[in-house]
Design a protein around this motif. Structure first.
Motif, PDB file in Angstrom:
ATOM      1  N   PHE A 193      71.738  71.642  32.158  1.00  0.00           N
ATOM      2  CA  PHE A 193      72.072  70.535  31.170  1.00  0.00           C
ATOM      3  C   PHE A 193      73.349  70.043  31.886  1.00  0.00           C
ATOM      4  CE2 PHE A 193      74.764  74.236  29.437  1.00  0.00           C
ATOM      5  CZ  PHE A 193      75.879  73.400  28.997  1.00  0.00           C
ATOM      6  N   GLU A 194      73.679  68.817  31.571  1.00  0.00           N
ATOM      7  CA  GLU A 194      74.942  67.910  31.772  1.00  0.00           C
ATOM      8  C   GLU A 194      75.143  66.970  30.518  1.00  0.00           C
ATOM      9  OE1 GLU A 194      74.553  66.060  35.502  1.00  0.00           O
ATOM     10  OE2 GLU A 194      74.482  67.969  36.727  1.00  0.00           O
ATOM     11  N   GLY A 195      76.438  66.646  30.544  1.00  0.00           N
ATOM     12  CA  GLY A 195      77.013  65.788  29.813  1.00  0.00           C
ATOM     13  C   GLY A 195      76.813  65.901  28.102  1.00  0.00           C
ATOM     14  N   ILE A 196      76.825  67.171  27.892  1.00  0.00           N
ATOM     15  CA  ILE A 196      76.772  67.642  26.439  1.00  0.00           C
ATOM     16  C   ILE A 196      78.150  68.660  26.240  1.00  0.00           C
ATOM     17  CG2 ILE A 196      75.527  69.024  24.540  1.00  0.00           C
ATOM     18  CD1 ILE A 196      73.205  68.629  26.200  1.00  0.00           C
ATOM     19  N   ASP A 197      78.779  68.288  25.287  1.00  0.00           N
ATOM     20  CA  ASP A 197      79.910  69.192  24.738  1.00  0.00           C
ATOM     21  C   ASP A 197      79.625  70.738  24.671  1.00  0.00           C
ATOM     22  OD1 ASP A 197      81.852  70.645  22.648  1.00  0.00           O
ATOM     23  OD2 ASP A 197      82.968  68.628  23.211  1.00  0.00           O
ATOM     24  N   GLU A 198      80.683  71.210  25.571  1.00  0.00           N
ATOM     25  CA  GLU A 198      80.130  72.983  25.774  1.00  0.00           C
ATOM     26  C   GLU A 198      80.134  73.400  24.338  1.00  0.00           C
ATOM     27  OE1 GLU A 198      83.181  74.417  28.115  1.00  0.00           O
ATOM     28  OE2 GLU A 198      82.499  73.389  30.003  1.00  0.00           O
ATOM     29  N   ARG A 199      80.678  73.171  23.385  1.00  0.00           N
ATOM     30  CA  ARG A 199      80.727  73.933  21.948  1.00  0.00           C
ATOM     31  C   ARG A 199      79.165  73.375  21.362  1.00  0.00           C
ATOM     32  NH1 ARG A 199      85.689  70.970  19.671  1.00  0.00           N
ATOM     33  NH2 ARG A 199      85.139  69.670  21.188  1.00  0.00           N
ATOM     34  N   ILE A 200      78.946  72.267  21.472  1.00  0.00           N
ATOM     35  CA  ILE A 200      77.476  71.850  20.973  1.00  0.00           C
ATOM     36  C   ILE A 200      76.445  72.195  21.926  1.00  0.00           C
ATOM     37  CG2 ILE A 200      76.074  69.730  20.612  1.00  0.00           C
ATOM     38  CD1 ILE A 200      78.884  68.318  20.105  1.00  0.00           C
ATOM     39  N   ALA A 201      76.826  72.360  23.011  1.00  0.00           N
ATOM     40  CA  ALA A 201      75.443  73.082  23.863  1.00  0.00           C
ATOM     41  C   ALA A 201      75.296  74.541  23.739  1.00  0.00           C
ATOM     42  CB  ALA A 201      75.773  73.161  25.523  1.00  0.00           C
ATOM     43  N   ALA A 202      76.285  75.185  22.914  1.00  0.00           N
ATOM     44  CA  ALA A 202      75.885  76.480  22.349  1.00  0.00           C
ATOM     45  C   ALA A 202      74.892  76.762  21.370  1.00  0.00           C
ATOM     46  CB  ALA A 202      77.188  77.028  21.986  1.00  0.00           C
ATOM     47  N   ILE A 203      74.586  75.508  20.682  1.00  0.00           N
ATOM     48  CA  ILE A 203      73.403  75.520  19.535  1.00  0.00           C
ATOM     49  C   ILE A 203      72.236  75.030  19.854  1.00  0.00           C
ATOM     50  CG2 ILE A 203      75.271  75.730  17.770  1.00  0.00           C
ATOM     51  CD1 ILE A 203      74.436  72.983  17.099  1.00  0.00           C
ATOM     52  N   THR A 204      71.990  74.788  21.419  1.00  0.00           N
ATOM     53  CA  THR A 204      70.946  74.332  21.921  1.00  0.00           C
ATOM     54  C   THR A 204      69.498  74.854  21.306  1.00  0.00           C
ATOM     55  OG1 THR A 204      72.027  73.483  23.732  1.00  0.00           O
ATOM     56  CG2 THR A 204      69.587  73.590  23.839  1.00  0.00           C
ATOM     57  N   GLU A 205      69.631  76.293  21.374  1.00  0.00           N
ATOM     58  CA  GLU A 205      68.271  76.875  20.636  1.00  0.00           C
ATOM     59  C   GLU A 205      68.145  76.452  19.247  1.00  0.00           C
ATOM     60  OE1 GLU A 205      65.918  79.825  18.752  1.00  0.00           O
ATOM     61  OE2 GLU A 205      68.152  79.462  18.388  1.00  0.00           O
ATOM     62  N   PHE A 206      69.166  76.496  18.508  1.00  0.00           N
ATOM     63  CA  PHE A 206      69.029  75.915  17.167  1.00  0.00           C
ATOM     64  C   PHE A 206      68.459  74.728  17.030  1.00  0.00           C
ATOM     65  CE2 PHE A 206      70.744  74.898  13.136  1.00  0.00           C
ATOM     66  CZ  PHE A 206      70.043  75.985  12.156  1.00  0.00           C
ATOM     67  N   VAL A 207      69.147  73.612  17.905  1.00  0.00           N
ATOM     68  CA  VAL A 207      68.408  72.263  17.695  1.00  0.00           C
ATOM     69  C   VAL A 207      66.711  72.286  18.345  1.00  0.00           C
ATOM     70  CG1 VAL A 207      68.604  69.847  18.838  1.00  0.00           C
ATOM     71  CG2 VAL A 207      70.593  71.488  18.416  1.00  0.00           C
ATOM     72  N   SER A 208      66.639  73.155  19.264  1.00  0.00           N
ATOM     73  CA  SER A 208      65.339  73.276  19.700  1.00  0.00           C
ATOM     74  C   SER A 208      64.104  73.675  18.523  1.00  0.00           C
ATOM     75  CB  SER A 208      65.108  74.333  20.978  1.00  0.00           C
ATOM     76  OG  SER A 208      65.316  75.471  20.549  1.00  0.00           O
ATOM     77  N   VAL A 209      64.754  74.234  17.428  1.00  0.00           N
ATOM     78  CA  VAL A 209      64.059  74.894  16.775  1.00  0.00           C
ATOM     79  C   VAL A 209      63.565  73.511  16.067  1.00  0.00           C
ATOM     80  CG1 VAL A 209      63.650  76.311  14.543  1.00  0.00           C
ATOM     81  CG2 VAL A 209      64.680  77.344  16.460  1.00  0.00           C
ATOM     82  N   GLY A 210      64.348  72.733  15.577  1.00  0.00           N
ATOM     83  CA  GLY A 210      64.262  71.423  14.626  1.00  0.00           C
ATOM     84  C   GLY A 210      63.173  70.443  15.606  1.00  0.00           C
ATOM     85  N   ILE A 211      63.639  70.519  16.893  1.00  0.00           N
ATOM     86  CA  ILE A 211      62.641  69.520  17.752  1.00  0.00           C
ATOM     87  C   ILE A 211      61.072  70.044  17.752  1.00  0.00           C
ATOM     88  CG2 ILE A 211      62.251  69.187  20.199  1.00  0.00           C
ATOM     89  CD1 ILE A 211      64.698  67.507  19.320  1.00  0.00           C
ATOM     90  N   HIS A 212      61.221  71.241  17.645  1.00  0.00           N
ATOM     91  CA  HIS A 212      59.790  71.710  17.609  1.00  0.00           C
ATOM     92  C   HIS A 212      59.014  71.481  16.303  1.00  0.00           C
ATOM     93  CE1 HIS A 212      56.224  74.591  18.070  1.00  0.00           C
ATOM     94  NE2 HIS A 212      56.703  75.195  16.940  1.00  0.00           N
ATOM     95  N   ALA A 213      59.817  71.605  15.115  1.00  0.00           N
ATOM     96  CA  ALA A 213      59.260  71.403  13.878  1.00  0.00           C
ATOM     97  C   ALA A 213      58.891  69.948  13.641  1.00  0.00           C
ATOM     98  CB  ALA A 213      60.140  71.961  12.812  1.00  0.00           C
ATOM     99  N   VAL A 214      59.748  69.031  13.999  1.00  0.00           N
ATOM    100  CA  VAL A 214      59.450  67.625  13.962  1.00  0.00           C
ATOM    101  C   VAL A 214      58.325  67.217  14.951  1.00  0.00           C
ATOM    102  CG1 VAL A 214      60.267  65.296  14.515  1.00  0.00           C
ATOM    103  CG2 VAL A 214      61.698  67.143  13.336  1.00  0.00           C
ATOM    104  N   HIS A 215      58.019  67.820  16.040  1.00  0.00           N
ATOM    105  CA  HIS A 215      57.123  67.459  17.108  1.00  0.00           C
ATOM    106  C   HIS A 215      55.777  67.871  16.339  1.00  0.00           C
ATOM    107  CE1 HIS A 215      54.602  67.629  20.470  1.00  0.00           C
ATOM    108  NE2 HIS A 215      54.124  68.875  20.317  1.00  0.00           N
ATOM    109  N   ARG A 216      55.657  69.106  15.729  1.00  0.00           N
ATOM    110  CA  ARG A 216      54.577  69.508  15.092  1.00  0.00           C
ATOM    111  C   ARG A 216      54.290  68.579  13.946  1.00  0.00           C
ATOM    112  NH1 ARG A 216      53.645  75.726  13.713  1.00  0.00           N
ATOM    113  NH2 ARG A 216      51.517  74.744  13.708  1.00  0.00           N
ATOM    114  N   PHE A 217      55.267  68.343  13.390  1.00  0.00           N
ATOM    115  CA  PHE A 217      55.121  67.526  12.040  1.00  0.00           C
ATOM    116  C   PHE A 217      54.446  65.961  12.407  1.00  0.00           C
ATOM    117  CE2 PHE A 217      57.185  63.764   9.815  1.00  0.00           C
ATOM    118  CZ  PHE A 217      56.566  64.202   8.399  1.00  0.00           C
TER     119      PHE A 217
END
Length: 338
Positions: A131-155
């Motif tokens: 990854f590039e261009g993402i605040d380092e603190r925010i990048a720490a929760i990428t896995e958490f965001v990916s869970v939301g991405i997965h749910a919305v994709h299925r939805f």
């Protein structure tokens, strides 16, 4: 290669294990920022069933974070690359329609296998996303965001086309992330957030409507719903959803409960509702999460739910992080400097 692993031995007891790390066909990553998940907190506090704890422990906690590549035997990455680490270990997928995070035989780091609380983490190259261009603190929760991405994709693939109003039950971190993704995906839809904590609800500035659960009117309705409450709140959230959702709506179940929950099946059948269970995420979700998080508007929103505590340099600091997280409304992140 000798490695230090910080394992939870029993609730609130952490010890260091020394191990030799295999480097052949592996990418060696030095964790830089990590984040605490409710699942890790439940292990640390001993709030899982005793049989589960005996089976899972000892184990290094945490499955959210990013790091820098120290060594890559496969030649896929360059030394120093910033990468997010994927904790899901896929099983055998016999059917192409089955997502990797649901496949039989899949496993998960920090749930039976050592998580990211290690000096270095060795992973297959497909378990890493640059990854590039993402605040380092925010990048720490990428896995958490990916869970939301997965749910919305299925939805998106399961729900019917009428999406005038989408309800989110819950006002914690998961509800916030799911709400951000839904607002981005369906800008014309009204995103309604229903929760129990007015201070948390005030953080949902992007939502079209926010409600305290006790303030819902009888004529309130949504076309679809996401259950993000979890715990004991899952029971109340699911029953409210069944009451207020329109016929043939889709309900995405995302909150985790340790106890069995009774559900009003009569009204589910009468309304023809679809209930979809969502858990964890896979590589494609991480790739999409990284792209999603590059937007400045998304980073501004996510930054509002992140609390950065002091860096971790010792076992005592690990205990401090879990204590701090208990009093954090949303996500706790920190530098990993052991």
């Amino acid at each position: 290669m000798l490695n230090y692993v910080y394992q939870l031995i029993t609730p609130k007891t952490i010890s260091v294990k020394y191990e030799n790390v295999e480097v052949e066909n592996q990418v060696i990553v030095k964790p830089e920022y990590l984040a605490v998940c409710h699942a890790d907190q439940r292990y640390y506090q001993g709030k899982r069933d005793a049989k589960v704890l005996r089976k899972k422990l000892p184990m290094a906690l945490l499955h959210e974070g990013w790091g820098r590549v120290l060594y890559d035997d496969t030649g896929t990455f360059s030394i120093g690359d910033k990468v997010v680490m994927i904790p899901n270990v896929p099983g055998k997928i016999k059917n192409g329609d089955i997502y990797e995070n649901y496949a039989k035989g899949s496993s998960f780091l920090s749930s039976g296998k050592d998580g990211f609380m290690r000096e270095t983490v060795n992973l297959n190259p497909d378990r890493i996303v640059r990854f590039e261009g993402i605040d380092e603190r925010i990048a720490a929760i990428t896995e958490f965001v990916s869970v939301g991405i997965h749910a919305v994709h299925r939805f998106e693939h399961i729900s019917h086309s009428c999406k005038e109003r989408i309800g989110i039950w819950g006002c914690g971190s998961l509800a916030f992330v799911v709400g951000c993704i839904l607002k981005n995906k369906y800008p014309e839809s009204k995103i309604c957030v229903i929760g129990r904590n007015i201070n948390k609800l005030n953080q949902f500035s992007f939502a079209d409507e926010t409600y305290l659960i006790d303030d819902l009117n009888e004529d309130f309705e949504v076309d679809h719903a996401f259950e993000c409450a979890g715990g004991e709140g899952s029971y109340f959230a699911i029953n409210d959803i069944i009451q207020y959702i329109n016929p043939q709506g889709t309900v995405m179940l995302m909150g985790v409960s340790e106890n069995k929950i009774p559900i009003n099946t009569r009204d589910i059948l009468e309304k023809g509702l679809s209930f979809i269970g969502c858990s964890r995420s896979g590589r494609n979700d991480f790739i999409n999460a990284v792209e999603f998080m590059k937007a400045d508007s998304v980073q501004r929103r996510l930054k509002s739910i992140i609390y950065e505590t002091e860096p971790v340099k010792s076992i005592m600091d690990i205990h401090r992080v879990f204590s701090v997280d208990l009093n954090t409304d949303f996500k706790t992140v920190f530098k990993w400097e052991v």
